[in-house]
Design a protein around this motif. Structure first.
Motif, PDB file in Angstrom:
ATOM      1  N   GLY A 325      -7.072   8.646   4.544  1.00 16.36           N
ATOM      2  CA  GLY A 325      -6.786   7.249   4.253  1.00 16.36           C
ATOM      3  C   GLY A 325      -7.300   6.803   2.888  1.00 16.36           C
ATOM      4  O   GLY A 325      -8.145   7.465   2.272  1.00 16.36           O
ATOM      5  N   TRP A 327      -7.427   2.806   0.289  1.00 16.05           N
ATOM      6  CA  TRP A 327      -7.132   1.369   0.179  1.00 16.05           C
ATOM      7  C   TRP A 327      -6.519   1.129  -1.191  1.00 16.05           C
ATOM      8  O   TRP A 327      -7.073   1.523  -2.221  1.00 16.05           O
ATOM      9  CB  TRP A 327      -8.398   0.553   0.346  1.00 16.05           C
ATOM     10  CG  TRP A 327      -8.154  -0.933   0.368  1.00 16.05           C
ATOM     11  CD1 TRP A 327      -7.657  -1.658   1.395  1.00 16.05           C
ATOM     12  CD2 TRP A 327      -8.406  -1.854  -0.709  1.00 16.05           C
ATOM     13  NE1 TRP A 327      -7.567  -2.991   1.067  1.00 16.05           N
ATOM     14  CE2 TRP A 327      -8.034  -3.143  -0.235  1.00 16.05           C
ATOM     15  CE3 TRP A 327      -8.895  -1.724  -1.999  1.00 16.05           C
ATOM     16  CZ2 TRP A 327      -8.137  -4.282  -1.011  1.00 16.05           C
ATOM     17  CZ3 TRP A 327      -9.011  -2.866  -2.774  1.00 16.05           C
ATOM     18  CH2 TRP A 327      -8.622  -4.127  -2.280  1.00 16.05           C
ATOM     19  N   SER A 339      -4.105  -0.832   3.411  1.00 18.88           N
ATOM     20  CA  SER A 339      -4.623   0.492   3.741  1.00 18.88           C
ATOM     21  C   SER A 339      -3.461   1.449   3.980  1.00 18.88           C
ATOM     22  O   SER A 339      -2.468   1.073   4.632  1.00 18.88           O
ATOM     23  CB  SER A 339      -5.503   0.423   4.991  1.00 18.88           C
ATOM     24  OG  SER A 339      -6.617  -0.418   4.778  1.00 18.88           O
ATOM     25  N   LEU A 341      -2.372   5.418   5.277  1.00 21.26           N
ATOM     26  CA  LEU A 341      -2.819   6.585   6.046  1.00 21.26           C
ATOM     27  C   LEU A 341      -1.747   7.662   5.987  1.00 21.26           C
ATOM     28  O   LEU A 341      -0.545   7.361   5.944  1.00 21.26           O
ATOM     29  CB  LEU A 341      -3.092   6.204   7.505  1.00 21.26           C
ATOM     30  CG  LEU A 341      -4.167   5.135   7.784  1.00 21.26           C
ATOM     31  CD1 LEU A 341      -4.237   4.863   9.283  1.00 21.26           C
ATOM     32  CD2 LEU A 341      -5.518   5.576   7.249  1.00 21.26           C
ATOM     33  N   TYR A 352      -0.907  -0.424   6.316  1.00 16.11           N
ATOM     34  CA  TYR A 352      -1.471  -1.436   7.211  1.00 16.11           C
ATOM     35  C   TYR A 352      -2.009  -2.594   6.354  1.00 16.11           C
ATOM     36  O   TYR A 352      -2.567  -2.370   5.269  1.00 16.11           O
ATOM     37  CB  TYR A 352      -2.622  -0.848   8.035  1.00 16.11           C
ATOM     38  CG  TYR A 352      -2.174   0.218   9.031  1.00 16.11           C
ATOM     39  CD1 TYR A 352      -1.958  -0.120  10.362  1.00 16.11           C
ATOM     40  CD2 TYR A 352      -1.983   1.533   8.627  1.00 16.11           C
ATOM     41  CE1 TYR A 352      -1.558   0.848  11.275  1.00 16.11           C
ATOM     42  CE2 TYR A 352      -1.582   2.497   9.526  1.00 16.11           C
ATOM     43  CZ  TYR A 352      -1.370   2.152  10.854  1.00 16.11           C
ATOM     44  OH  TYR A 352      -0.963   3.102  11.754  1.00 16.11           O
TER      45      TYR A 352
END
Length: 476
Positions: A325, A327, A339, A341, A352
């Motif tokens: 992951g 940011w 975010s 992933l 997300y």
């Protein structure tokens, strides 16, 4: 003034030499000692296979706690104190190898070489009573003087015996390789031990996680012998041209590959190979294995902006799979962001928002609007996990194992010896073999059958008497 000192030194050397021959050499050559040493080496070798080698202190503390200790005693302190985290490089394991090698050497020089020397040295039996000590012996009569001995020599030559004859005495042998075989076995085991010690003292083990497109030198050394510094390459590096994974139709990993280039100090490519599991790259005694993979980062851009490379870190999932992951800020002041992933290198990224809700799923080469900007995913950058090993003792070990197989085959060759003595019209014959006794006895019987007395014309009517003289071996 120096004469007493010289005499004392000579006397001390003589005593030491006598002690070595009478006490130490027989002890080293004892088969029971060799068996005990071999079992100890096997036991500790198994422990080095079961207990992970060359790991970190945190690893051993986590896997070998003091309470409860494994088997009631095996804690991380015991592992580190006894050197069980690097068994093959401990002083006591190397001492076992050296002691076992000394035992093999002593046995070779005190037993095997004298046995070979005795087997190669021919001697003759000159008295009939000498045949009584042989387990297999017989008498043949009824032939003219030296006729049976000449016939015997011809028969043994057809059976590939080496013949030595002196007057009316004959000695023959076959299968001297059976006596050389144990010596070759001992020598091969010594070579294997030497190779193992060389590998333990000069080899090293390293691991590297390298993103696709980067160049690295071997630095992350996990385990190394005390003399391994000279084996760690300083004059060449490795460039990861590309790393990729092939997937099955069901989505499982089929194979992962790394296209590697070896570069010299000037950056010129001197070797190149695409490696995968069980197909490593070997260069100047160093072997690079494909062992693992990961996601190094994400290449993306917003709207018409330049491309950015953002590192991704592996997340803790509690054993529920691998997940990476990162940011990504969507505002220049870093006040907002999303975010992202990724689970693999198939090219899919999950986006997300700040509340943890899935807002978009973007594949490589595609884009989606997030927080008012167009986010485009250009590439998921993979990283290759390489295990790097150098063991200069491997060629020596392979040589030893090759000789070991040859020596074992040679040891199964039967060493047979035959003696014969002609006295008048009587032939004394006997022999022995170190193995295949039944086969050797049958061979002696076949030789005796060819040496049956030849009836003379004046005795043809006494054929029944000749048949009564059929030779037979006597077991004594």
């Amino acid at each position: 003034m120096n004469e007493p000192s010289s005499a004392n030194s000579k006397g001390g050397f003589t005593i030491l030499k006598r002690y070595f021959r009478r006490e130490l050499l027989p002890l080293l050559a004892d088969l029971r000692l060799a068996i005990v040493l071999l079992l100890a080496i096997a036991l500790f070798s198994v422990s080095g296979t079961v207990i992970e080698q060359g790991e970190t202190l945190a690893f051993y503390q986590a896997n070998y706690p003091e309470d409860p200790a494994l088997f009631g005693f095996l804690s991380w302190k015991v592992v580190l104190t006894l050197g069980l985290d690097h068994v093959y490089r401990t002083w006591w394991f190397l001492a076992l190898l050296i002691l076992f090698g000394s035992s093999l050497t002593a046995c070779t020089f005190s037993r095997q070489l004298p046995t070979l020397k005795a087997a190669r040295k021919w001697n003759y039996y000159t008295q009939p009573r000498q045949f009584e000590k042989l387990a297999l012996s017989a008498e043949v009569d009824g032939q003219p003087a030296n006729a049976a001995l000449a016939n015997l020599s011809q028969v043994l030559q057809t059976k590939r015996y080496l013949i030595f004859q002196d007057g009316n005495s004959l000695y023959a042998r076959r299968g001297i390789a059976g006596r050389i075989g144990p010596i070759v076995v001992h020598a091969s085991m010594l070579i294997v031990l030497v190779g193992s010690i060389i590998g333990s003292m000069t080899g090293f083990f390293a691991q590297e996680i390298v993103p696709s497109g980067q160049t690295f030198q071997i630095q992350n050394i996990f385990d190394a012998g005390p003399w391994a510094k000279s084996q760690i390459p300083k004059d060449w590096s490795v460039h990861v041209n590309r790393f990729w994974i092939d997937y099955t139709p069901e989505g499982a990993i089929d194979q992962f590959y790394s296209d590697l280039s070896v570069l010299d100090q000037q950056g010129n490519e001197v070797d190149r190979k695409t490696i995968h599991v069980n197909e490593p790259l070997r260069y100047h005694g160093v072997t690079l294995y494909q062992a693992d993979w990961g996601i190094a980062g994400l290449r993306f851009h917003f709207n018409n902006s330049p491309k950015f490379d953002l590192p991704m870190v592996q997340l803790e999932t509690g054993g529920k799979g691998r997940l990476w992951g990162a940011w990504i800020p969507t505002n220049p002041d870093l006040s907002d962001g999303v975010s992202v992933l990724a689970r693999d290198l198939k090219g899919t990224v999950f986006v997300y928002d700040g509340g943890g809700s899935l807002t978009a799923t973007i594949r490589e080469g595609q884009s989606a609007e997030v927080n008012g900007v167009q986010l485009s995913i250009d590439e998921i950058i993979g990283s290759t996990g390489l295990q790097i090993k150098a063991d200069p003792g491997i060629p020596v070990v392979y040589l030893g194992f090759g000789l070991l197989m040859i020596g074992v085959v040679m040891s199964y060759v039967s060493h047979a010896q035959i003696w014969a003595l002609q006295e008048g019209d009587r032939l004394y014959l006997g022999g022995r073999s170190n193995r295949a006794q039944v086969t050797f006895e049958r061979e002696i019987l076949s030789v005796l059958e060819t040496l049956q007395p030849i009836p003379h014309p004046e005795n043809e009517e006494q054929g029944d008497k000749t048949s009564d003289r059929t030779p037979s071996p006597s077991m004594q």
